[in-house]
Write a protein that holds these residues in place. Structure first.
Motif, PDB file in Angstrom:
ATOM      1  N   SER A  52      85.798  61.287  37.377  1.00  0.00           N
ATOM      2  CA  SER A  52      86.599  62.378  36.809  1.00  0.00           C
ATOM      3  C   SER A  52      87.634  62.860  37.810  1.00  0.00           C
ATOM      4  CB  SER A  52      85.688  63.542  36.384  1.00  0.00           C
ATOM      5  OG  SER A  52      84.807  63.128  35.359  1.00  0.00           O
ATOM      6  N   SER A  53      87.230  62.942  39.066  1.00  0.00           N
ATOM      7  CA  SER A  53      88.167  63.353  40.112  1.00  0.00           C
ATOM      8  C   SER A  53      89.294  62.349  40.257  1.00  0.00           C
ATOM      9  CB  SER A  53      87.418  63.511  41.441  1.00  0.00           C
ATOM     10  OG  SER A  53      88.324  63.777  42.492  1.00  0.00           O
ATOM     11  N   GLU A  86      90.458  60.371  37.939  1.00  0.00           N
ATOM     12  CA  GLU A  86      91.337  60.465  36.772  1.00  0.00           C
ATOM     13  C   GLU A  86      92.298  61.642  36.920  1.00  0.00           C
ATOM     14  OE1 GLU A  86      88.897  60.563  33.321  1.00  0.00           O
ATOM     15  OE2 GLU A  86      88.445  58.405  33.380  1.00  0.00           O
ATOM     16  N   ARG A  87      91.794  62.793  37.446  1.00  0.00           N
ATOM     17  CA  ARG A  87      92.679  63.944  37.637  1.00  0.00           C
ATOM     18  C   ARG A  87      93.761  63.635  38.661  1.00  0.00           C
ATOM     19  NH1 ARG A  87      87.761  66.769  37.461  1.00  0.00           N
ATOM     20  NH2 ARG A  87      87.719  66.896  39.751  1.00  0.00           N
ATOM     21  N   LYS A  88      93.399  62.971  39.748  1.00  0.00           N
ATOM     22  CA  LYS A  88      94.389  62.597  40.765  1.00  0.00           C
ATOM     23  C   LYS A  88      95.421  61.629  40.190  1.00  0.00           C
ATOM     24  CE  LYS A  88      91.500  63.100  44.899  1.00  0.00           C
ATOM     25  NZ  LYS A  88      90.909  62.395  46.072  1.00  0.00           N
ATOM     26  N   ARG A 127      96.360  61.267  36.989  1.00  0.00           N
ATOM     27  CA  ARG A 127      97.270  61.945  36.071  1.00  0.00           C
ATOM     28  C   ARG A 127      98.292  62.783  36.841  1.00  0.00           C
ATOM     29  NH1 ARG A 127      92.474  62.423  32.900  1.00  0.00           N
ATOM     30  NH2 ARG A 127      92.073  64.530  33.753  1.00  0.00           N
TER      31      ARG A 127
END
Length: 519
Positions: free
Chosen positions: A7-8, A10-12, A14
């Motif tokens: 999840s981390s 994916e945030r980075k 995006r």
């Protein structure tokens, strides 16, 4: 490194996509190398089923498009010593291929473990141009992998053709379907799947150059020539047609090879006159010895009969020796390559009779009578059994050769047009005793009986019988002359590597197709 949180990541990712400036991509790609790439590759390694390659390479070829991140992942995964970039002439309206390549090379230098060398070449994108570039730049380089991830389709075609021809691995950076962001239409880098694609030449048995090389080794010259250039005017589905599409300059070398194959085809069929004529069409080509020595002296066929021929056939001349050793090698190939044991045995039987008659001729001291005997043998020969029997039983004695015989003297040689000659045998002839045949001790009678059975009946002999027959006639030849008498007689086609150099094919084929084939 601790477990990477997806999840981390994916945030980075995006956030990286949101900030990315296509007009000035370099600083954002530097950020990708520093912040995202190491975590992406570590996550990919930690997956339950890792999709990263377990091999490295010396040279990694990258076909460079607009997407740079997958190329950096490939370098990170394969850890090459050298990277070779193949670039288009333009990357949008603002960027030339040269400036785009300099940017990519600079980025590669910022990787955690950068390659020692980065080279590049800018070409007009197209299959032929890519093929030609790879042939010139990496043909002699071992340990090469070609990555096609970033390439345009017309570049991929040329790279795939070259990789298939040279048997070079093709790599592609793919991504799991579930790892695509539906809004951005991009994959998350942590889901990379880096691996090899099937070589189409291997998968679909289309490796025609390898087939030509193998056929040449097995003396299947006609099959190799047909695969190379086709028959007559039909050359559409041939090696020549494919090479002309991508390497038109190779036509001369391929046609020269076809001429050599045709010469060998004629030679292997025993058409020495025709083979010599064909050999003269290729500058610098050295045909087998028999072709050179029997050029213009071999028989021809006309009016349903044999015409001309070697005037002193059966006499101990260099031409006769070349023929005998050429036949020995041909019999050996029938066994090893064709597995045609019946034909090999019958040829061995015929050659053995020729050598026995040459032995007979050599015993005649008088020149005029010897010439008369040779002339008569050109028209009709006595039976093999009677020749063996006379030469074996008459040591220290004499026997008669003539047009008519005395039936009471069973070892007289009588055949049509034979001159009346008295032959004196001075040496014992028992060379066959050291040649085991057909699971028994050697015997010339066994040999002749087996040969007659195969000539007049439907038997198919085992390989061992054919090998025994070859050993029998070889022992006859070595006893008649000497074991090394044929050392200067070339009875084989030139090594494939030498033919490639002579024709100029070594300028177009990669190393794996230039080497000689071992048995």
């Amino acid at each position: 490194m601790s477990t990477i949180n997806r999840s981390s990541l994916e945030r980075k990712t995006r956030g990286y996509w949101c900030d990315y400036d296509h007009g000035n991509p370099e600083p954002y790609l530097e950020r990708y190398i520093k912040e995202l790439l190491p975590e992406e590759m570590e996550y990919a390694r930690q997956r339950e089923e890792s999709k990263l390659p377990d091999q490295t390479c010396d040279t990694l070829v990258l076909l460079v498009g607009f997407s740079i991140e997958p190329l950096l992942q490939a370098i990170h995964a394969y850890k090459p010593q050298k990277v070779f970039l193949v670039l288009n002439q333009r990357y949008g309206r603002e960027k030339s291929g040269e400036s785009w390549g300099k940017m990519v090379a600079k980025l590669i230098g910022k990787l955690p473990d950068p390659p020692g060398t980065v080279e590049q070449e800018v070409i007009e994108a197209g299959p032929q141009q890519v093929f030609q570039t790879l042939l010139e730049q990496v043909r002699q380089v071992e340990g090469t992998i070609i990555d096609i991830t970033g390439a345009k389709k017309n570049m991929v075609a040329g790279a795939f053709l070259y990789a298939a021809l040279a048997n070079v691995p093709v790599s592609y950076v793919d991504f799991a379907d579930e790892a695509y962001d539906p809004e951005e239409g991009k994959p998350y880098g942590y889901a990379c799947d880096i691996g090899m694609l099937d070589n189409p030449y291997e998968k679909f048995a289309l490796r025609d150059w390898e087939r030509v090389r193998q056929l040449y080794h097995r003396h299947k010259f006609r099959d190799a020539r047909r695969l190379l250039v086709g028959e007559d005017s039909d050359a559409s589905d041939t090696v020549l047609a494919t090479m002309m599409e991508y390497l038109p300059d190779s036509e001369s070398a391929i046609c020269k090879l076809a001429e050599i194959l045709h010469c060998y085809e004629l030679w292997d069929a025993g058409l020495y006159n025709e083979a010599a004529d064909q050999a003269r069409k290729v500058d610098g080509f050295q045909p087998p010895t028999a072709v050179e020595r029997l050029d213009g002296k071999w028989f021809e066929i006309g009016q349903a009969r044999f015409e001309g021929g070697l005037a002193k056939f059966y006499e101990d001349t260099s031409e006769f020796q070349a023929y005998v050793y050429d036949e020995l090698a041909r019999i050996d190939r029938l066994i090893r390559f064709n597995h045609d044991y019946r034909s090999a045995f019958l040829r061995a039987g015929s050659l053995n009779e020729v050598v026995m008659l040459a032995r007979l001729v050599k015993l005649v001291d008088d020149d005029s009578r010897r010439e008369a005997l040779v002339a008569s043998l050109q028209h009709r020969t006595p039976g093999a059994y009677s020749v063996f029997d006379n030469l074996r039983r008459s040591v220290g004695h004499s026997f008669q050769i003539g047009p008519t015989g005395n039936d009471e003297i069973h070892y007289d040689l009588c055949f049509q047009n034979a001159p009346e000659i008295t032959v004196v045998v001075t040496e014992q002839m028992d060379w066959w005793k050291n040649v085991p045949m057909f699971d028994h001790q050697g015997s010339w009678k066994q040999f002749i009986n087996r040969r007659n059975d195969l000539a007049h009946k439907y038997y198919s002999p085992p390989r061992k019988w054919a090998e025994d027959a070859l050993n029998f006639v070889r022992a006859n030849v070595e006893d008649f002359w000497r074991p090394d008498a044929g050392k200067d007689v070339e009875t084989q086609a030139q090594p494939w590597s030498e033919v490639c150099e002579l024709t100029g094919l070594n300028e177009y084929l990669p190393p794996n197709l230039l080497g000689d084939v071992s048995d």
